[in-house]
Design a protein around this motif. Structure first.
Motif, PDB file in Angstrom:
ATOM      1  N   LEU A  43       0.827  -1.210   0.000  1.00  0.00           N
ATOM      2  CA  LEU A  43       0.000   0.000   0.000  1.00  0.00           C
ATOM      3  C   LEU A  43       0.857   1.255   0.000  1.00  0.00           C
ATOM      4  O   LEU A  43       1.664   1.475   0.907  1.00  0.00           O
ATOM      5  N   ASP A  44       0.678   2.076  -1.010  1.00  0.00           N
ATOM      6  CA  ASP A  44       1.342   3.371  -1.124  1.00  0.00           C
ATOM      7  C   ASP A  44       0.660   4.345  -0.167  1.00  0.00           C
ATOM      8  O   ASP A  44      -0.533   4.632  -0.298  1.00  0.00           O
ATOM      9  N   CYS A  45       1.421   4.842   0.815  1.00  0.00           N
ATOM     10  CA  CYS A  45       0.881   5.796   1.800  1.00  0.00           C
ATOM     11  C   CYS A  45       1.565   7.151   1.677  1.00  0.00           C
ATOM     12  O   CYS A  45       1.669   7.900   2.653  1.00  0.00           O
ATOM     13  N   SER A  46       2.054   7.488   0.506  1.00  0.00           N
ATOM     14  CA  SER A  46       2.786   8.728   0.298  1.00  0.00           C
ATOM     15  C   SER A  46       1.874   9.949   0.341  1.00  0.00           C
ATOM     16  O   SER A  46       0.651   9.828   0.409  1.00  0.00           O
ATOM     17  N   GLY A 117       9.440  -0.099  -1.040  1.00  0.00           N
ATOM     18  CA  GLY A 117       8.251  -0.843  -0.646  1.00  0.00           C
ATOM     19  C   GLY A 117       8.171  -2.200  -1.320  1.00  0.00           C
ATOM     20  O   GLY A 117       7.860  -3.214  -0.683  1.00  0.00           O
ATOM     21  N   LEU A 118       8.480  -2.245  -2.613  1.00  0.00           N
ATOM     22  CA  LEU A 118       8.427  -3.505  -3.336  1.00  0.00           C
ATOM     23  C   LEU A 118       9.539  -4.452  -2.896  1.00  0.00           C
ATOM     24  O   LEU A 118       9.334  -5.669  -2.814  1.00  0.00           O
ATOM     25  N   ALA A 119      10.714  -3.892  -2.602  1.00  0.00           N
ATOM     26  CA  ALA A 119      11.815  -4.727  -2.132  1.00  0.00           C
ATOM     27  C   ALA A 119      11.476  -5.362  -0.780  1.00  0.00           C
ATOM     28  O   ALA A 119      11.772  -6.537  -0.539  1.00  0.00           O
ATOM     29  N   ARG A 120      10.837  -4.578   0.086  1.00  0.00           N
ATOM     30  CA  ARG A 120      10.448  -5.122   1.403  1.00  0.00           C
ATOM     31  C   ARG A 120       9.428  -6.236   1.229  1.00  0.00           C
ATOM     32  O   ARG A 120       9.500  -7.274   1.899  1.00  0.00           O
ATOM     33  N   ALA A 121       8.468  -6.042   0.332  1.00  0.00           N
ATOM     34  CA  ALA A 121       7.475  -7.084   0.076  1.00  0.00           C
ATOM     35  C   ALA A 121       8.128  -8.323  -0.525  1.00  0.00           C
ATOM     36  O   ALA A 121       7.764  -9.458  -0.180  1.00  0.00           O
ATOM     37  N   ASP A 122       9.093  -8.137  -1.420  1.00  0.00           N
ATOM     38  CA  ASP A 122       9.752  -9.271  -2.048  1.00  0.00           C
ATOM     39  C   ASP A 122      10.561 -10.073  -1.023  1.00  0.00           C
ATOM     40  O   ASP A 122      10.638 -11.308  -1.103  1.00  0.00           O
ATOM     41  N   GLN A 123      11.158  -9.391  -0.056  1.00  0.00           N
ATOM     42  CA  GLN A 123      11.855 -10.091   1.027  1.00  0.00           C
ATOM     43  C   GLN A 123      10.870 -10.972   1.797  1.00  0.00           C
ATOM     44  O   GLN A 123      11.176 -12.118   2.148  1.00  0.00           O
ATOM     45  N   LEU A 124       9.707 -10.414   2.082  1.00  0.00           N
ATOM     46  CA  LEU A 124       8.675 -11.172   2.800  1.00  0.00           C
ATOM     47  C   LEU A 124       8.257 -12.401   1.991  1.00  0.00           C
ATOM     48  O   LEU A 124       8.135 -13.512   2.532  1.00  0.00           O
ATOM     49  N   LEU A 139       0.973 -10.654  -5.193  1.00  0.00           N
ATOM     50  CA  LEU A 139       1.319  -9.317  -4.726  1.00  0.00           C
ATOM     51  C   LEU A 139       0.374  -8.319  -5.374  1.00  0.00           C
ATOM     52  O   LEU A 139       0.220  -8.304  -6.602  1.00  0.00           O
ATOM     53  N   TRP A 140      -0.280  -7.525  -4.531  1.00  0.00           N
ATOM     54  CA  TRP A 140      -1.200  -6.484  -4.991  1.00  0.00           C
ATOM     55  C   TRP A 140      -0.577  -5.127  -4.661  1.00  0.00           C
ATOM     56  O   TRP A 140      -0.397  -4.789  -3.494  1.00  0.00           O
ATOM     57  N   LEU A 141      -0.242  -4.347  -5.678  1.00  0.00           N
ATOM     58  CA  LEU A 141       0.304  -3.003  -5.476  1.00  0.00           C
ATOM     59  C   LEU A 141      -0.814  -1.988  -5.630  1.00  0.00           C
ATOM     60  O   LEU A 141      -1.389  -1.845  -6.713  1.00  0.00           O
ATOM     61  N   LEU A 142      -1.123  -1.269  -4.552  1.00  0.00           N
ATOM     62  CA  LEU A 142      -2.165  -0.238  -4.548  1.00  0.00           C
ATOM     63  C   LEU A 142      -1.482   1.117  -4.535  1.00  0.00           C
ATOM     64  O   LEU A 142      -0.892   1.514  -3.533  1.00  0.00           O
ATOM     65  N   THR A 143      -1.552   1.858  -5.642  1.00  0.00           N
ATOM     66  CA  THR A 143      -0.813   3.112  -5.756  1.00  0.00           C
ATOM     67  C   THR A 143      -1.469   4.041  -6.770  1.00  0.00           C
ATOM     68  O   THR A 143      -2.249   3.603  -7.622  1.00  0.00           O
ATOM     69  N   ASP A 144      -1.119   5.324  -6.664  1.00  0.00           N
ATOM     70  CA  ASP A 144      -1.561   6.291  -7.672  1.00  0.00           C
ATOM     71  C   ASP A 144      -0.496   6.493  -8.752  1.00  0.00           C
ATOM     72  O   ASP A 144      -0.686   7.292  -9.667  1.00  0.00           O
ATOM     73  N   TRP A 156       9.683 -12.804  -6.333  1.00  0.00           N
ATOM     74  CA  TRP A 156       9.127 -13.937  -5.593  1.00  0.00           C
ATOM     75  C   TRP A 156       7.605 -13.986  -5.613  1.00  0.00           C
ATOM     76  O   TRP A 156       7.002 -14.825  -4.951  1.00  0.00           O
ATOM     77  N   ALA A 157       6.986 -13.120  -6.365  1.00  0.00           N
ATOM     78  CA  ALA A 157       5.528 -13.140  -6.508  1.00  0.00           C
ATOM     79  C   ALA A 157       5.163 -13.991  -7.718  1.00  0.00           C
ATOM     80  O   ALA A 157       5.689 -13.778  -8.815  1.00  0.00           O
ATOM     81  N   ASP A 158       4.267 -14.958  -7.518  1.00  0.00           N
ATOM     82  CA  ASP A 158       3.800 -15.767  -8.637  1.00  0.00           C
ATOM     83  C   ASP A 158       2.841 -14.964  -9.521  1.00  0.00           C
ATOM     84  O   ASP A 158       2.803 -15.168 -10.737  1.00  0.00           O
ATOM     85  N   HIS A 159       2.059 -14.099  -8.909  1.00  0.00           N
ATOM     86  CA  HIS A 159       1.106 -13.254  -9.623  1.00  0.00           C
ATOM     87  C   HIS A 159       1.233 -11.838  -9.066  1.00  0.00           C
ATOM     88  O   HIS A 159       1.343 -11.657  -7.858  1.00  0.00           O
ATOM     89  N   VAL A 160       1.200 -10.839  -9.955  1.00  0.00           N
ATOM     90  CA  VAL A 160       1.243  -9.441  -9.539  1.00  0.00           C
ATOM     91  C   VAL A 160       0.071  -8.709 -10.168  1.00  0.00           C
ATOM     92  O   VAL A 160      -0.218  -8.882 -11.359  1.00  0.00           O
TER      93      VAL A 160
END
Length: 199
Positions: A43-46, A117-124, A139-144, A156-160
């Protein structure tokens, strides 16, 4: 129950090297349908999200995804990023019944460290892959899309799925550009809320 196959992205990207992605680069791995599914929401919280409608719209998508994950007995995780930081707000766990009281306190501000943010998610996701190799990882990226960064596709995400919550009068269209560059799925926020289409 029969096993299936899905793209093994770390091996595929290694085979691709610096060349444009081609079907000959694809590498696959076996998946066990009993291994379950993890939906990691990034989630993009910028600051650009916090001004006006985008963050509220993204929270609506988040709630819908959590609801559907609960109905399908999937696991969920949440990574939030803003102002030079990326943190895991929810470690991978079985989806529960959620409500707006849990999502409402999420606030925004600052810059858009998309790559972080994406690197942190990929580590997870990489850690989950080691612990539960048969699990499908979404992996679901919610951003503007208000970032000039062009990070690589999370390996490491099978589906994005890139969910576009941009609400500017003159859209920049960076979310679709990012999804096209990764060769992944693009959805508008409205489409994601109306039909999350979880496995």
């Amino acid at each position: 129950m029969a096993s299936g196959t899905c793209v093994h992205w770390p091996r595929t990207l290694a085979a691709r090297g610096t060349a444009p992605l081609d079907p000959s680069h694809l590498r696959f791995r076996r998946t066990d349908p009993r291994g379950g599914v993890l939906h990691c929401v990034v989630l993009d919280c910028s600051g650009s999200m916090a001004h006006g409608e985008p963050l509220a719209l993204a929270k609506g998508v988040l709630l819908r995804l959590l609801e559907r994950a609960y109905q399908t007995r999937a696991e969920v995780a949440l990574v939030c990023f803003a102002a030079g930081h990326a943190e895991v707000r929810l470690a991978p766990s079985r989806a529960r019944r959620w409500n707006d009281d849990w999502v409402r306190p999420i606030t925004g501000g600052g810059g858009t460290p998309l790559a972080l943010g994406l690197a942190r998610a990929d580590q997870l996701l990489a850690r989950q892959a080691r612990q539960r190799p048969g699990q499908q990882r979404w992996l679901w990226l919610l951003t503007d899309g208000r970032s000039t960064e062009s990070p690589p596709r999370p390996a490491w995400a099978d589906h994005v799925v890139v969910v576009d919550v941009e609400r500017n009068p003159v859209p920049l269209g960076r979310c679709r550009h990012l999804a096209d560059g990764w060769g992944t799925e693009y959805r508008s926020a409205e489409a994601a809320i109306a039909d999350p289409r979880l496995p």
